[in-house]
Design an enzyme around this catalytic site. Structure first.
Site, mmCIF file in Angstrom:
data_model
loop_
_atom_site.group_PDB
_atom_site.id
_atom_site.type_symbol
_atom_site.label_atom_id
_atom_site.label_comp_id
_atom_site.label_asym_id
_atom_site.label_seq_id
_atom_site.Cartn_x
_atom_site.Cartn_y
_atom_site.Cartn_z
ATOM 1 N N GLY A 147 66.165 44.856 44.958
ATOM 2 C CA GLY A 147 64.881 44.348 44.761
ATOM 3 C C GLY A 147 64.646 42.992 45.411
ATOM 4 O O GLY A 147 63.442 42.605 45.917
ATOM 5 N N GLU A 200 66.735 36.512 41.920
ATOM 6 C CA GLU A 200 66.464 37.843 41.266
ATOM 7 C C GLU A 200 64.797 38.079 41.892
ATOM 8 O O GLU A 200 64.270 37.295 42.010
ATOM 9 C CB GLU A 200 66.033 37.749 39.682
ATOM 10 C CG GLU A 200 67.514 38.627 39.222
ATOM 11 C CD GLU A 200 67.184 40.047 39.050
ATOM 12 O OE1 GLU A 200 66.573 40.550 39.940
ATOM 13 O OE2 GLU A 200 67.792 40.482 38.199
ATOM 14 N N ASP A 201 64.340 39.519 41.971
ATOM 15 C CA ASP A 201 63.123 39.958 42.189
ATOM 16 C C ASP A 201 62.338 39.603 40.842
ATOM 17 O O ASP A 201 61.055 38.904 40.949
ATOM 18 C CB ASP A 201 62.923 41.352 42.826
ATOM 19 C CG ASP A 201 63.655 42.152 41.752
ATOM 20 O OD1 ASP A 201 64.440 41.796 40.720
ATOM 21 O OD2 ASP A 201 63.482 43.485 42.172
ATOM 22 N N ASP A 237 62.446 40.878 33.318
ATOM 23 C CA ASP A 237 61.564 41.726 32.465
ATOM 24 C C ASP A 237 62.251 41.322 31.078
ATOM 25 O O ASP A 237 61.860 40.455 30.641
ATOM 26 C CB ASP A 237 61.633 43.142 32.975
ATOM 27 C CG ASP A 237 60.897 44.155 32.060
ATOM 28 O OD1 ASP A 237 60.275 43.683 31.090
ATOM 29 O OD2 ASP A 237 61.033 45.364 32.462
ATOM 30 N N LYS A 275 58.144 38.478 33.405
ATOM 31 C CA LYS A 275 57.246 39.100 32.580
ATOM 32 C C LYS A 275 57.498 38.559 31.154
ATOM 33 O O LYS A 275 58.437 39.025 30.433
ATOM 34 C CB LYS A 275 57.461 40.621 32.344
ATOM 35 C CG LYS A 275 57.281 41.505 33.739
ATOM 36 C CD LYS A 275 57.413 43.034 33.492
ATOM 37 C CE LYS A 275 57.090 43.860 34.658
ATOM 38 N NZ LYS A 275 57.427 44.931 34.514
ATOM 39 N N VAL A 310 55.207 46.643 38.660
ATOM 40 C CA VAL A 310 54.857 45.889 40.009
ATOM 41 C C VAL A 310 55.640 46.476 41.138
ATOM 42 O O VAL A 310 56.822 46.840 40.998
ATOM 43 C CB VAL A 310 54.870 44.389 39.886
ATOM 44 C CG1 VAL A 310 53.593 43.900 39.071
ATOM 45 C CG2 VAL A 310 56.186 43.796 39.619
ATOM 46 N N ARG A 347 58.539 49.233 48.782
ATOM 47 C CA ARG A 347 59.422 47.916 48.871
ATOM 48 C C ARG A 347 58.867 47.280 49.954
ATOM 49 O O ARG A 347 59.166 45.876 49.934
ATOM 50 C CB ARG A 347 60.758 48.366 49.182
ATOM 51 C CG ARG A 347 61.748 48.753 48.013
ATOM 52 C CD ARG A 347 63.221 48.564 48.354
ATOM 53 N NE ARG A 347 64.048 49.627 47.396
ATOM 54 C CZ ARG A 347 64.398 49.052 46.173
ATOM 55 N NH1 ARG A 347 63.993 47.895 45.508
ATOM 56 N NH2 ARG A 347 65.150 50.011 45.379
HETATM 57 P P1 5GP Z 1 65.598 43.287 32.969
HETATM 58 O O1 5GP Z 1 67.059 43.510 32.805
HETATM 59 O O2 5GP Z 1 65.210 41.909 32.928
HETATM 60 O O3 5GP Z 1 64.815 44.138 31.806
HETATM 61 O O4 5GP Z 1 64.997 43.902 34.294
HETATM 62 C C1 5GP Z 1 65.190 43.574 35.486
HETATM 63 C C2 5GP Z 1 65.106 44.700 36.570
HETATM 64 O O5 5GP Z 1 64.460 45.676 36.035
HETATM 65 C C3 5GP Z 1 64.709 43.920 37.871
HETATM 66 O O6 5GP Z 1 65.727 43.441 38.491
HETATM 67 C C4 5GP Z 1 64.165 45.268 38.359
HETATM 68 O O7 5GP Z 1 64.960 45.955 38.886
HETATM 69 C C5 5GP Z 1 63.615 46.090 37.062
HETATM 70 N N1 5GP Z 1 62.170 45.883 37.085
HETATM 71 C C6 5GP Z 1 61.750 45.371 35.692
HETATM 72 N N2 5GP Z 1 60.344 45.367 35.793
HETATM 73 C C7 5GP Z 1 60.029 46.123 37.071
HETATM 74 C C8 5GP Z 1 58.549 46.199 37.739
HETATM 75 O O8 5GP Z 1 57.513 45.909 37.411
HETATM 76 N N3 5GP Z 1 58.890 46.671 38.964
HETATM 77 C C9 5GP Z 1 59.960 46.899 39.708
HETATM 78 N N4 5GP Z 1 59.859 47.432 40.920
HETATM 79 N N5 5GP Z 1 61.069 46.773 39.035
HETATM 80 C C10 5GP Z 1 61.098 46.368 37.620
#
Ligand code: 5GP
Length: 175
Positions: free
Chosen positions: A42, A97-98, A101, A129, A151, A163
């Site tokens: 991402g 990071e993209d 969450d 987020k 998103v 993407r």
């Molecule tokens: P976390 O471990 O912080 O919950 O999640 C991080 C990863 O979840 C990000 O690197 C991404 O791959 C994915 N992710 C979380 N929310 C989104 C979103 O709204 N859209 C997309 N495309 N990926 C997300």
């Protein structure tokens, strides 16, 4: 198929990426070179744009983890798919990071990268987020705070689609 509605425009992204690059360049100005570690897949577009706007010496590495697969619900488990290849010992690392969450992925990545004994680790994410945070993790650079919605675009996908959209859009997954 209809295009996802715009949440953050291409112009707004470019402006913010330029601001982040200026901030990072000034923070690291006297520290020698840094290594930017992009989290696949991402972050690839964000990393490409940000890295080209920096004014400090930098090199690029990638790391890959598996998180959500092709759906939009967290499995909770993060697994290392590909570690960095280059030697990052005693180097200043900036994780790119993209999106953050729950924070689980970033937290896991920091643990993995610490085992390589870098001089320092900082974190940079295009999107955050804040409402979804479950793990307490320090984020040094944040592009935009967003709500708890799925998103796509600017590197982010839904089931590998969207993407390459130039903006950040929202979709409502059915799963
Ligand atoms: P976390 O471990 O912080 O919950 O999640 C991080 C990863 O979840 C990000 O690197 C991404 O791959 C994915 N992710 C979380 N929310 C989104 C979103 O709204 N859209 C997309 N495309 N990926 C997300």
């Amino acid at each position: 198929m209809d295009k996802p509605p715009v949440l953050i425009s291409e112009q707004a992204i470019q402006k913010r990426v330029a601001e982040l690059a200026e901030q990072v360049s000034s923070d690291y100005a006297n520290k020698g070179d840094i290594v930017l570690i992009g989290v696949l897949k991402g972050s690839f577009i964000f990393l490409a744009d940000l890295s080209r706007k920096l004014t400090i010496p930098r090199t690029i590495e990638f790391i890959a983890v598996s998180s959500y697969g092709s759906s939009s619900t967290s499995s909770g488990a993060v697994r290392l798919v590909m570690d960095v290849r280059g030697n990052i010992e005693n180097r200043h690392v900036l994780i790119i990071e993209d999106i953050v969450d729950t924070g689980r992925t970033l937290n896991y990545l920091i643990g993995i990268l610490e085992s390589h004994r870098p001089a320092s680790i900082r974190t940079c994410t295009l999107l955050h987020k804040a409402e979804a945070a479950e793990v307490d993790v320090d984020i040094d650079y944040i592009g935009f705070g967003i709500g708890d919605e799925w998103v796509v675009g600017y590197g982010l996908d839904f089931a590998e689609r969207d993407r390459t959209l130039p903006y950040i859009g929202t979709i409502t997954p059915d799963d």
